[in-house]
Design a protein around this motif. Structure first.
Motif, PDB file in Angstrom:
ATOM      1  N   TRP A   1      -2.934  14.716  -3.201  1.00 50.58           N
ATOM      2  CA  TRP A   1      -2.450  16.048  -2.830  1.00 50.58           C
ATOM      3  C   TRP A   1      -1.170  16.368  -3.614  1.00 50.58           C
ATOM      4  N   PHE A   2      -0.247  15.407  -3.670  1.00 48.59           N
ATOM      5  CA  PHE A   2       1.027  15.651  -4.333  1.00 48.59           C
ATOM      6  C   PHE A   2       0.842  15.806  -5.837  1.00 48.59           C
ATOM      7  N   SER A   3       0.033  14.915  -6.408  1.00 54.20           N
ATOM      8  CA  SER A   3      -0.093  14.939  -7.872  1.00 54.20           C
ATOM      9  C   SER A   3      -0.948  16.111  -8.363  1.00 54.20           C
ATOM     10  N   SER A   4      -1.578  16.822  -7.420  1.00 58.38           N
ATOM     11  CA  SER A   4      -2.320  18.016  -7.836  1.00 58.38           C
ATOM     12  C   SER A   4      -1.370  19.159  -8.178  1.00 58.38           C
ATOM     13  N   MET A   5      -0.099  19.015  -7.781  1.00 63.44           N
ATOM     14  CA  MET A   5       0.895  20.045  -8.109  1.00 63.44           C
ATOM     15  C   MET A   5       1.726  19.585  -9.300  1.00 63.44           C
ATOM     16  N   GLY A   6       2.144  20.516 -10.131  1.00 65.07           N
ATOM     17  CA  GLY A   6       3.052  20.172 -11.224  1.00 65.07           C
ATOM     18  C   GLY A   6       2.360  19.980 -12.553  1.00 65.07           C
ATOM     19  N   THR A   7       3.087  19.329 -13.474  1.00 59.16           N
ATOM     20  CA  THR A   7       2.574  19.144 -14.832  1.00 59.16           C
ATOM     21  C   THR A   7       2.145  17.692 -15.032  1.00 59.16           C
ATOM     22  N   GLU A   8       1.663  17.404 -16.225  1.00 59.26           N
ATOM     23  CA  GLU A   8       1.205  16.064 -16.561  1.00 59.26           C
ATOM     24  C   GLU A   8       2.290  15.004 -16.287  1.00 59.26           C
ATOM     25  N   SER A   9       3.515  15.312 -16.740  1.00 61.83           N
ATOM     26  CA  SER A   9       4.577  14.300 -16.640  1.00 61.83           C
ATOM     27  C   SER A   9       5.394  14.417 -15.361  1.00 61.83           C
ATOM     28  N   THR A  10       5.404  15.597 -14.766  1.00 61.69           N
ATOM     29  CA  THR A  10       6.264  15.820 -13.607  1.00 61.69           C
ATOM     30  C   THR A  10       5.443  16.440 -12.479  1.00 61.69           C
ATOM     31  N   LYS A  11       5.211  15.651 -11.463  1.00 64.50           N
ATOM     32  CA  LYS A  11       4.360  16.119 -10.365  1.00 64.50           C
ATOM     33  C   LYS A  11       5.185  16.790  -9.274  1.00 64.50           C
ATOM     34  N   GLY A  12       4.483  17.612  -8.502  1.00 67.74           N
ATOM     35  CA  GLY A  12       5.087  18.188  -7.307  1.00 67.74           C
ATOM     36  C   GLY A  12       5.943  19.412  -7.563  1.00 67.74           C
ATOM     37  N   THR A  13       6.896  19.610  -6.653  1.00 68.89           N
ATOM     38  CA  THR A  13       7.767  20.782  -6.714  1.00 68.89           C
ATOM     39  C   THR A  13       9.216  20.336  -6.905  1.00 68.89           C
ATOM     40  N   LYS A  14      10.079  21.287  -7.196  1.00 69.74           N
ATOM     41  CA  LYS A  14      11.506  20.991  -7.276  1.00 69.74           C
ATOM     42  C   LYS A  14      12.266  22.181  -6.725  1.00 69.74           C
TER      43      LYS A  14
ATOM     44  N   GLU B   1       0.830  -1.216   0.000  1.00 73.97           N
ATOM     45  CA  GLU B   1       0.000   0.000   0.000  1.00 73.97           C
ATOM     46  C   GLU B   1       0.862   1.263   0.000  1.00 73.97           C
ATOM     47  N   VAL B   2       1.976   1.185   0.743  1.00 75.82           N
ATOM     48  CA  VAL B   2       2.890   2.331   0.769  1.00 75.82           C
ATOM     49  C   VAL B   2       3.448   2.565  -0.635  1.00 75.82           C
ATOM     50  N   ILE B   3       3.854   1.468  -1.286  1.00 77.57           N
ATOM     51  CA  ILE B   3       4.419   1.584  -2.640  1.00 77.57           C
ATOM     52  C   ILE B   3       3.366   2.104  -3.618  1.00 77.57           C
ATOM     53  N   ASP B   4       2.129   1.611  -3.501  1.00 80.40           N
ATOM     54  CA  ASP B   4       1.041   2.094  -4.363  1.00 80.40           C
ATOM     55  C   ASP B   4       0.851   3.599  -4.222  1.00 80.40           C
ATOM     56  N   GLU B   5       0.905   4.047  -2.970  1.00 82.71           N
ATOM     57  CA  GLU B   5       0.724   5.471  -2.705  1.00 82.71           C
ATOM     58  C   GLU B   5       1.826   6.283  -3.409  1.00 82.71           C
ATOM     59  N   MET B   6       3.041   5.771  -3.323  1.00 80.25           N
ATOM     60  CA  MET B   6       4.165   6.464  -3.973  1.00 80.25           C
ATOM     61  C   MET B   6       3.974   6.462  -5.493  1.00 80.25           C
ATOM     62  N   SER B   7       3.549   5.323  -6.021  1.00 85.06           N
ATOM     63  CA  SER B   7       3.356   5.232  -7.470  1.00 85.06           C
ATOM     64  C   SER B   7       2.281   6.215  -7.933  1.00 85.06           C
ATOM     65  N   HIS B   8       1.181   6.267  -7.183  1.00 91.30           N
ATOM     66  CA  HIS B   8       0.084   7.172  -7.557  1.00 91.30           C
ATOM     67  C   HIS B   8       0.473   8.643  -7.472  1.00 91.30           C
ATOM     68  N   SER B   9       1.377   8.935  -6.563  1.00 92.31           N
ATOM     69  CA  SER B   9       1.770  10.341  -6.392  1.00 92.31           C
ATOM     70  C   SER B   9       2.488  10.870  -7.631  1.00 92.31           C
ATOM     71  N   GLY B  10       3.129   9.973  -8.376  1.00 92.50           N
ATOM     72  CA  GLY B  10       3.864  10.400  -9.573  1.00 92.50           C
ATOM     73  C   GLY B  10       5.244  10.953  -9.267  1.00 92.50           C
TER      74      GLY B  10
END
Lengths: 165, 619
Positions: free
Chosen positions: B361-374, B176-185
């Protein structure tokens, strides 16, 4: 070498500890002599050739003794853009040695570093005294500041010598 | 089970209460930013002055230290907390100003004239953090604690929701932890951008009882220092992320690889490991869950190639850090031949927030291919130097001009170098490109670990390319011929061009070499090495021609192609340049225009630096 025995004791028979063992030996001696590299290899159970390969691969390890003052010029990208090559040339001229060298009196060693990670203060030069923990980071260097830096260190050494007398 | 849960929350709850109290005590509090850049700018002296003043006047003011809030340009930074009123940042502090600030704090007053912004509450005449240009377009996710908490205090970390993620993860199945990471992008922030969840699942599914997790803190990209800042500023977040990774793949032993050049980062990580062990957040039976995990710190010895994962593994094993062909990937056969996950510092520091706030929450930030912040280190010829964290998709122009405040001294922007020695130089006409992995790659650059070095019209693109090849020539491990020989040959040609000995056919040779090195090198060091060359040939070919055909360096950098002159209009005849010239090449009487003897001039630039009137011209 007797002085290394204690420093290396925790690494005995562990060939994975090449870097920490060499770091410990250099920490003790200030550099890695031929003999010291042999001792490290023997302690870890690897060949002297293998240990020498690691020594010459990394920029941290030195094969020659260093001076009392070590001046390091950062040659990272930000520092290069902001003129660190000029700072290095100025220091080479002022100190009369090239990067990677130590003067005859063993008062100064001049060296470069790939990046010190203080890029916002570029160009950066770092000074440290052999055997004394802590380094001083000098940001926004100019050629004039570089000359003053060497003069200041020379003055300090003269004062210390006078005090010692 | 209930008993376990109670003791689990008990530890966290009492530490949380302690942390809340130390972040916002009943008395006033003064905090000094003491990360490496703050110290370089004199933060130690300021800290001492404040402590002295508080003790001498027997004031009820707490004095603390924190790390870097990112705005390195205005260091040393001091924060003052006035309970019930405001929390204010002060910029470019000195020991004298700090003493006055202590007195004002004792009176419950702010010093409007030195303030940068408020980070909490309001103070008249001082803008809020979100209103000032440097922070307005930033989004602090990974750096949310940097500069806001004491990095030595596990209690303060917990007070800002630290270790809630580990607590939550330990209640989940590892899949489940891994799934969450995968979904986050989330994609690896070290440079390659490989999906983190996928990497974890490979290692999780690889056969073997013993597995390892490694935090790659070998930030070798010159010009990038976000990993140092995160380790110095929020070490517990890195450790929590590593612990979650270990739980997810089923590992009981982790390694943290740090740089010899970063003593303070190592000290903070050491302290974090000790504290976490003390409170049962690391070691045996973490939080009463039955999960065991320990971390060992290993210190590198200065080598760029060690950032490459197979080289890094060899380095930890005590061998020569020569990269190995992949497959097998480390996730299948890594450290000591066991399945191993290697994640970068920034990636791991993001993990707890994804687990705590959820993948959506995480995947709501960023672009289609690159989620989140940098996080990017915005340095070089830029007004607002510092570390900036932005949502993916922001344009380069917004980073350089809105956040960075543009180019100093009214000079003209020429290029932004993205991705360190593996990256490329991006010209003005591409500044509206949105920043993510794919878009930067399309420009011929890479995001890399996030170094962004800004160049102005006084930066020579050929010299800059030569600089990278000099670096890569030194750092290439020498194992494979395309990288070892190709980089050296290209470097020599670039040196010729910078010395005025370039030939027109050199450009074609350089292009061929670049493609050979890129296509046939064993690891990513060689594979990305030609990017600076390819991008400068693509966007700045004119500058190469100027060096080759006209024997001229338009930026005035390449020594053999420039001359120094005195501008008779501006020269006041002050003799300063005559005094500093080491060659005695400048002559002239007081109050009369000076002259440089071109025969004697060695083009050291001493006169240029010394002249206050900008009367030295470089042509």
């Amino acid at each position: 070498m007797k002085e290394l025995e204690e420093a290396l004791s925790t690494f005995k028979g562990n060939p994975h500890m090449t870097i920490p063992a060499l770091q410990a030996a250099q920490g003790k001696l200030g550099y890695l002599s031929r003999e010291a590299i042999g001792d490290v290899a023997q302690t870890l159970g690897i060949t002297t050739g293998e240990a020498y390969g690691v020594v010459t691969f990394y920029s941290q390890f030195r094969l020659k003794p260093v001076g009392k003052n070590i001046i390091t010029v950062c040659r990272g990208t930000a520092c290069h853009t902001m003129g660190s090559l000029g700072i290095l040339k100025e220091l080479e001229k002022t100190m009369g040695i090239h990067a990677g060298e130590t003067d005859e009196k063993q008062e100064f060693t001049l060296q470069t570093i790939a990046c010190f990670g203080a890029c916002a203060r570029a160009p950066v030069t770092v000074t440290e005294e052999l055997g004394i923990p802590g380094r001083k980071v000098h940001g926004y260097m100019t050629k004039m500041k570089a000359r003053d830096l060497v003069d200041g260190l020379k003055e300090k050494m003269t004062e210390e010598a006078a005090e010692a007398k | 089970m209930e008993g376990v849960m109670t003791s689990r929350s008990g530890v966290l709850e009492s530490l949380r209460a302690e942390g809340v109290k130390s972040i916002s005590p009943d008395c006033s509090k003064i905090t000094v930013g003491m990360a490496t850049c703050g110290i370089a700018q004199g933060a130690r002296g300021i800290f001492a002055a404040i402590e002295e003043e508080v003790a001498a006047s027997k004031l009820d003011i707490a004095v603390e230290s924190t790390a870097c809030i990112g705005f390195c340009q205005v260091e040393p930074i001091v924060e003052v907390y006035l309970p019930g009123k405001s929390r204010t940042l002060y910029q470019q502090m000195t020991p004298d100003k700090s003493r006055e600030l202590v007195a004002a704090t004792a009176r419950g007053e702010v010093k409007k004239e030195w303030a940068l912004c408020t980070v909490e509450g309001t103070a008249e005449g001082i803008p809020a953090m979100k209103e000032i240009p440097f922070y307005k377009k930033q989004l602090k996710v990974v750096t949310r604690n940097c500069g806001f908490i004491s990095p030595r205090s596990i209690a303060e970390y917990i007070a800002r929701d630290g270790y809630l993620a580990l607590s939550k993860a330990l209640g989940m199945k590892s899949d489940e932890v891994i799934d969450e990471m995968s979904h986050s992008g989330l994609r690896g922030r070290g440079g390659a951008g490989f999906p983190t969840g996928k990497k974890w699942s490979f290692a999780r599914n690889a056969p073997g009882d013993q597995k390892y997790v490694i935090c790659n803190g070998d930030e070798g990209d010159p010009g990038a220092y976000m990993d140092r800042a995160v380790m110095e500023g929020d070490p517990f977040a890195v450790l929590e992320g590593l612990t979650i990774a270990a739980y997810a793949i089923g590992s009981s032993q982790g390694f943290l690889y740090t740089r010899e050049e970063y003593p303070l980062a190592r000290e903070m990580m050491d302290n974090a490991i000790e504290s976490a062990k003390k409170y049962g957040l690391l070691g045996k039976n973490i939080l009463g869950s039955g999960f065991d995990f320990d971390v060992r710190i290993t210190k590198g010895a200065g080598s760029f190639v060690c950032g490459e994962e197979t080289a890094l593994i060899a380095s930890i094993e005590g061998k020569l850090p020569n990269p190995l062909p992949r497959p097998p990937y480390p996730a299948i056969s890594g450290l000591f031949g066991k399945p191993t996950v290697i994640n970068n510092v920034e990636t791991l520091a993001t993990v707890p927030q994804i687990i705590r706030n959820g993948a959506d929450w995480f995947s709501s930030m960023g672009t289609e291919s690159t989620k989140g912040t940098k996080i990017f280190s915005l340095v070089g010829k830029i007004n607002n130097n510092g570390l900036v964290e932005v949502p993916m998709g922001i344009s380069l122009r917004e980073i350089v001009f809105d956040i960075g405040g543009g180019i100093p001294k009214g000079r003209k922007f020429k290029a932004v170098q993205s991705g360190g020695p593996s990256g490329g130089l991006i010209p003005e006409e591409c500044l509206d490109t949105p920043v993510d992995y794919e878009h930067l790659e399309a420009l011929g650059a890479i995001m890399g670990s996030g170094g962004m070095i800004v160049a102005d019209d006084k930066t020579c693109m050929v010299d800059m390319t030569k600089f990278f090849f000099d670096f890569l020539n030194y750092e290439s491990c020498g194992k494979c011929a395309p990288c070892r020989e190709g980089i050296r040959q290209a470097h020599d040609i670039l040196e010729d061009i910078c010395s005025g000995e370039g030939k027109e056919e050199d450009l074609e040779t350089l292009g061929e070499l670049a493609h050979t090195v890129k296509d046939f090198s064993l690891c990513a060091l060689g594979g990305t090495a030609p990017n600076s060359l390819l991008t400068t040939l693509r966007y700045f070919k004119d500058e190469y021609y100027a060096h080759i055909k006209d024997k001229r360096c338009p930026a005035g950098v390449c020594k053999k192609l420039i001359t120094y002159h005195v501008d008779p209009e501006k020269c006041s005849g002050c003799r300063v340049c005559i005094k500093v010239c080491p060659q005695g090449a400048i002559s002239g009487e007081l109050k009369k225009v000076h002259l440089i003897d071109q025969e004697k001039c060695i083009k050291c630039g001493a006169c240029l630096e010394a002249c206050k009137l900008d009367a030295i011209i470089v042509e």
